[in-house]
Design a protein around this motif. Structure first.
Motif, short mmCIF file in Angstrom:
data_model
loop_
_atom_site.label_atom_id
_atom_site.label_comp_id
_atom_site.label_asym_id
_atom_site.label_seq_id
_atom_site.Cartn_x
_atom_site.Cartn_y
_atom_site.Cartn_z
N ARG A 87 0.84 -1.26 0.01
CA ARG A 87 0.06 -0.03 0.23
C ARG A 87 0.94 1.32 -0.08
N PRO A 88 0.40 2.33 -0.49
CA PRO A 88 1.18 3.54 -0.44
C PRO A 88 1.30 3.86 0.85
N LEU A 89 2.58 4.29 1.33
CA LEU A 89 2.71 4.74 2.54
C LEU A 89 3.60 5.98 2.85
N PRO A 90 3.90 6.74 3.78
CA PRO A 90 4.87 7.73 3.74
C PRO A 90 6.24 7.01 3.95
N LEU A 91 7.23 7.82 3.02
CA LEU A 91 8.53 7.28 2.90
C LEU A 91 9.18 7.14 4.61
N ILE A 92 8.68 7.95 5.63
CA ILE A 92 9.15 8.08 6.75
C ILE A 92 8.82 6.79 7.36
N SER A 93 7.86 6.10 6.88
CA SER A 93 7.66 4.75 7.69
C SER A 93 8.56 3.75 7.70
N PHE A 94 9.60 3.91 6.76
CA PHE A 94 10.70 2.98 6.98
C PHE A 94 11.90 3.43 6.57
N ILE A 95 12.14 4.82 6.41
CA ILE A 95 13.46 5.48 6.88
C ILE A 95 13.27 6.50 7.88
N ASP A 96 14.35 6.38 8.65
CA ASP A 96 14.47 7.22 9.86
C ASP A 96 15.25 8.34 9.53
N PRO A 97 14.71 9.63 9.56
CA PRO A 97 15.55 10.81 9.56
C PRO A 97 16.64 11.03 10.72
N VAL A 98 17.51 11.19 10.48
CA VAL A 98 18.73 11.51 11.48
C VAL A 98 18.80 12.69 11.89
N PHE A 99 18.92 12.84 13.27
CA PHE A 99 18.80 14.03 14.00
C PHE A 99 20.23 13.96 14.65
N TYR A 100 20.86 15.15 14.40
CA TYR A 100 22.21 15.27 15.00
C TYR A 100 22.48 16.26 16.02
N GLN A 101 23.45 15.95 16.85
CA GLN A 101 23.67 17.11 18.09
C GLN A 101 24.94 16.99 18.43
N TRP A 102 25.52 18.26 18.89
CA TRP A 102 26.82 18.30 19.59
C TRP A 102 26.98 17.60 20.68
N THR A 103 27.52 16.58 20.85
CA THR A 103 27.63 16.07 22.57
C THR A 103 29.03 16.55 23.16
N SER A 104 29.74 17.16 22.75
CA SER A 104 30.85 17.79 23.37
C SER A 104 31.81 18.55 22.43
N VAL A 105 32.18 19.81 23.03
CA VAL A 105 33.06 20.66 22.40
C VAL A 105 34.11 21.22 23.30
N ARG A 106 35.58 21.03 23.07
CA ARG A 106 36.57 21.15 23.78
C ARG A 106 37.38 22.25 23.17
N LEU A 107 37.90 23.22 23.99
CA LEU A 107 38.93 24.20 23.53
C LEU A 107 40.01 24.05 24.19
N GLN A 108 41.24 24.47 23.64
CA GLN A 108 42.53 24.50 24.05
C GLN A 108 43.20 25.37 23.29
N GLY A 109 43.77 26.51 23.92
CA GLY A 109 44.51 27.63 23.09
C GLY A 109 45.98 27.47 23.36
#
Length: 297
Positions: A87-109
């Motif tokens: 049956r016709p279904l939304p593409l999102i039914s079997f393809i998961d969109p990937v959501f990204y996030q910054w988990t860590s940011v480190r600075l050293q000068g």
């Protein structure tokens, strides 16, 4: 007469100090942290916006896919056929969109500051002296004469002073971008149609040898039926037990009610044997149809 020259000297320079440079480096590092935080926030906003747009595009795009896969098994547990319901279904039914996030940011000068200061002092002095005598006497034959003697001396002193201050620091920057694990799309359920295999726990009985517990048994009922509840007769079930022996209480094939009875047994060989109830996993299967249960006796 002595002739003394005054000393010449430069004014000594102050000690080298990079404290002002270090203060400037601290301010620069603070600015770097501030701008990095703003850049991370702006990038995260763009990532979320892009992910939301991707999810919306997947949800609004319809494709013909297998919405339900139906598997039908025979009475002997083997696969009979598979039916795919398209049956016709939304593409999102079997393809998961990937959501990204910054988990860590480190600075050293890294910074390098050096200041050099130097000074020198020079002192000079000189003196000279002498006397002379007009010739007489012997000079009567040799003519007029002059006798002269004298001395001179000079002293030079130089003093140098150097001051150096050096400071070294380091700043490094690293960031980790990962998919978010708290966002996902549920998958369609699988539908399985076939026989059912049930394991039912029965009576537990202790066997005594006088006042000593010699053994313990438990009966079990294995029931094999179709989806509508009708019995499947004449089938042999594969039975597995974890750490406890068993035996058939009958022919070993399903009877007119689709049932097989077995007995589990524990033997206590001496007075020090552990007679407390224990857990055992019982598994029955036929073909691709199986079921497991944990019993305690």
């Amino acid at each position: 007469m002595p002739d003394l020259l005054p000393s010449l000297a430069t004014v000594l320079a102050e000690d080298a100090n990079v404290a002002d440079e270090l203060r400037g480096a601290g301010i620069a590092f603070g600015t770097l942290v501030e701008r990095t935080g703003a850049a991370v926030a702006a990038t995260q906003l763009q990532l979320d916006t892009s992910s939301a747009a991707t999810a919306s595009a997947l949800a609004s795009t319809l494709v013909n896919v297998i919405a339900v896969r139906e598997r039908v098994f025979r009475d002997d547990g083997t696969l009979d056929h598979v039916t795919n319901h398209v049956r016709p279904l939304p593409l999102i039914s079997f393809i998961d969109p990937v959501f990204y996030q910054w988990t860590s940011v480190r600075l050293q000068g890294e910074f390098y500051a050096r200041e050099f200061a130097g000074s020198s002092e020079s002192t000079s002095s000189s003196s000279s002296g002498g006397y002379g005598l007009l010739g007489a006497g012997v000079s009567m034959w040799l003519g007029p004469g002059m006798f002269h003697t004298g001395s001179s001396s000079s002293t030079t002193t130089r003093t140098a002073e150097v001051s150096t201050d050096v400071s070294l620091g380091r700043i490094r920057a690293s960031a980790l971008l990962e998919p978010r694990d708290d966002v996902g799309i549920p998958k369609p359920n699988q539908v399985i149609r076939g026989p059912r295999l049930a394991l039912i726990q029965g009576e537990i009985a202790d066997e005594m040898d006088g006042d000593t517990l010699a053994g313990r048994t438990m009966s079990m009922l294995l029931q094999f039926t179709r989806r509508d509840g009708t019995a499947i007769t004449g089938k042999v079930l594969s039975i597995e037990t974890s750490g406890v022996p068993w035996r058939h209480l009958g022919t070993g094939v399903t009877d007119a009610s689709g049932q097989i009875q077995i007995e589990l047994r524990r033997d206590f060989l001496d007075e020090d044997a552990d007679t407390t109830p224990a857990n055992f996993i019982i598994t029955a299967r036929i073909g691709l149809v199986s079921n497991s249960v944990t019993v305690t006796f």
